[in-house]
Design a protein around this motif. Sequence first.
Motif, PDB file in Angstrom:
ATOM      1  N   GLN A 110      -6.143 -14.811 -16.769  1.00 36.27           N
ATOM      2  CA  GLN A 110      -6.071 -13.937 -17.999  1.00 36.27           C
ATOM      3  C   GLN A 110      -7.436 -13.299 -18.191  1.00 36.27           C
ATOM      4  O   GLN A 110      -8.370 -13.947 -18.512  1.00 36.27           O
ATOM      5  CB  GLN A 110      -5.721 -15.125 -19.166  1.00 36.27           C
TER       6      GLN A 110
ATOM      7  N   ARG B 149      -3.218  -9.983 -21.637  1.00 39.59           N
ATOM      8  CA  ARG B 149      -3.166  -9.496 -20.151  1.00 39.59           C
ATOM      9  C   ARG B 149      -3.273 -10.872 -19.452  1.00 39.59           C
ATOM     10  O   ARG B 149      -3.996 -11.709 -19.415  1.00 39.59           O
ATOM     11  CB  ARG B 149      -4.301  -8.463 -19.974  1.00 39.59           C
ATOM     12  N   CYS B 150      -2.381 -10.714 -18.257  1.00 36.15           N
ATOM     13  CA  CYS B 150      -2.294 -11.705 -17.039  1.00 36.15           C
ATOM     14  C   CYS B 150      -2.102 -11.079 -15.884  1.00 36.15           C
ATOM     15  O   CYS B 150      -1.022 -10.258 -15.676  1.00 36.15           O
ATOM     16  CB  CYS B 150      -1.346 -12.881 -17.493  1.00 36.15           C
ATOM     17  N   ASN B 151      -2.813 -11.597 -14.968  1.00 32.36           N
ATOM     18  CA  ASN B 151      -2.535 -11.009 -13.420  1.00 32.36           C
ATOM     19  C   ASN B 151      -2.343 -12.211 -12.559  1.00 32.36           C
ATOM     20  O   ASN B 151      -2.889 -13.445 -12.969  1.00 32.36           O
ATOM     21  CB  ASN B 151      -3.790 -10.374 -13.017  1.00 32.36           C
TER      22      ASN B 151
ATOM     23  N   GLU C  74       1.566  -4.203  -9.351  1.00 34.28           N
ATOM     24  CA  GLU C  74       0.337  -4.414 -10.354  1.00 34.28           C
ATOM     25  C   GLU C  74      -0.139  -6.041 -10.081  1.00 34.28           C
ATOM     26  O   GLU C  74      -1.020  -6.428 -10.832  1.00 34.28           O
ATOM     27  CB  GLU C  74       0.333  -3.597 -11.650  1.00 34.28           C
ATOM     28  N   THR C  75       0.595  -6.823  -9.705  1.00 28.12           N
ATOM     29  CA  THR C  75       0.551  -8.307 -10.159  1.00 28.12           C
ATOM     30  C   THR C  75       0.410  -8.700 -11.129  1.00 28.12           C
ATOM     31  O   THR C  75      -0.666  -9.357 -11.518  1.00 28.12           O
ATOM     32  CB  THR C  75      -0.292  -8.765  -8.844  1.00 28.12           C
ATOM     33  N   SER C  76       1.002  -8.039 -12.225  1.00 30.44           N
ATOM     34  CA  SER C  76       0.572  -8.572 -13.674  1.00 30.44           C
ATOM     35  C   SER C  76       2.067  -9.066 -14.462  1.00 30.44           C
ATOM     36  O   SER C  76       3.235  -8.689 -14.089  1.00 30.44           O
ATOM     37  CB  SER C  76       0.207  -7.164 -14.576  1.00 30.44           C
TER      38      SER C  76
ATOM     39  N   HIS D  74       2.133  -9.092 -18.351  1.00 27.45           N
ATOM     40  CA  HIS D  74       1.227  -8.965 -19.498  1.00 27.45           C
ATOM     41  C   HIS D  74       2.324  -9.344 -20.703  1.00 27.45           C
ATOM     42  O   HIS D  74       3.525  -8.979 -20.642  1.00 27.45           O
ATOM     43  CB  HIS D  74       0.525  -7.491 -19.933  1.00 27.45           C
TER      44      HIS D  74
END
Lengths: 113, 116
Positions: free
Chosen positions: A6, A22-24, A71-73, A75
């Motif tokens: 995060q 945001r989170c990856n 984007e390996t996200s 969100h």
Amino acid sequence: AQSVTQLDSHVSVSEGTPVLLRCNYSSSYSPSLFWYVQHPNKGLQLLLKYTSAATLVKGINGFEAEFKKSETSFHLTKPSAHMSDAAEYFCVVSDWNTDKLIFGTGTRLQVFP
Amino acid sequence: SAVISQKPSRDICQRGTSLTIQCQVDSQVTMMFWYRQQPGQSLTLIATANQGSEATYESGFVIDKFPISRPNLTFSTLTVSNMSPEDSSIYLCSVEVGGGGFYGYTFGSGTRLTVV
């Protein structure tokens, strides 16, 4: 190994403005991803989850998240913040092999009038 | 989805004593998970408890310190033994719910433990 990051420990917004948390993630396989919310002195509540169906996931209380593999996200967003949204938010990935949950470090959302 | 009743909701304990936390689920579940949330921190998995077998502990957690019971498919206990102030945390249980590929995790309301 799977993990989530995060990117913000604290986010502050004004009531009525958009929210972005945001989170990856890191995963060797197609992950199962969750967002949980924890209000002060209360338990964890599931906001939404992604389990390889639609990439745009709609959750409770107007929240939604988009899974972006490139984007390996994952969100979390909400178009208009409400005072009651002030809480701690956790991005979580489920280990595909053991079903264990791996929690991010959390993002504290503050909403100002 | 399942509903978990966790108790006590909070307790203040003397160092050196033990506290047992209970979680009751309103449906049968295979696995139950126990987590610790230290002040201002995220959740860390302590162990996974399956009915009829020994709990599986994560790195850094041992059975002597956190013994777990799982006598049936709806109930589990976690004991925090020989407590010290460093054990002051919120402890939560969780179960996996759902079927047919549509699943999630439900959490108990947590036990806020303060060791003095």
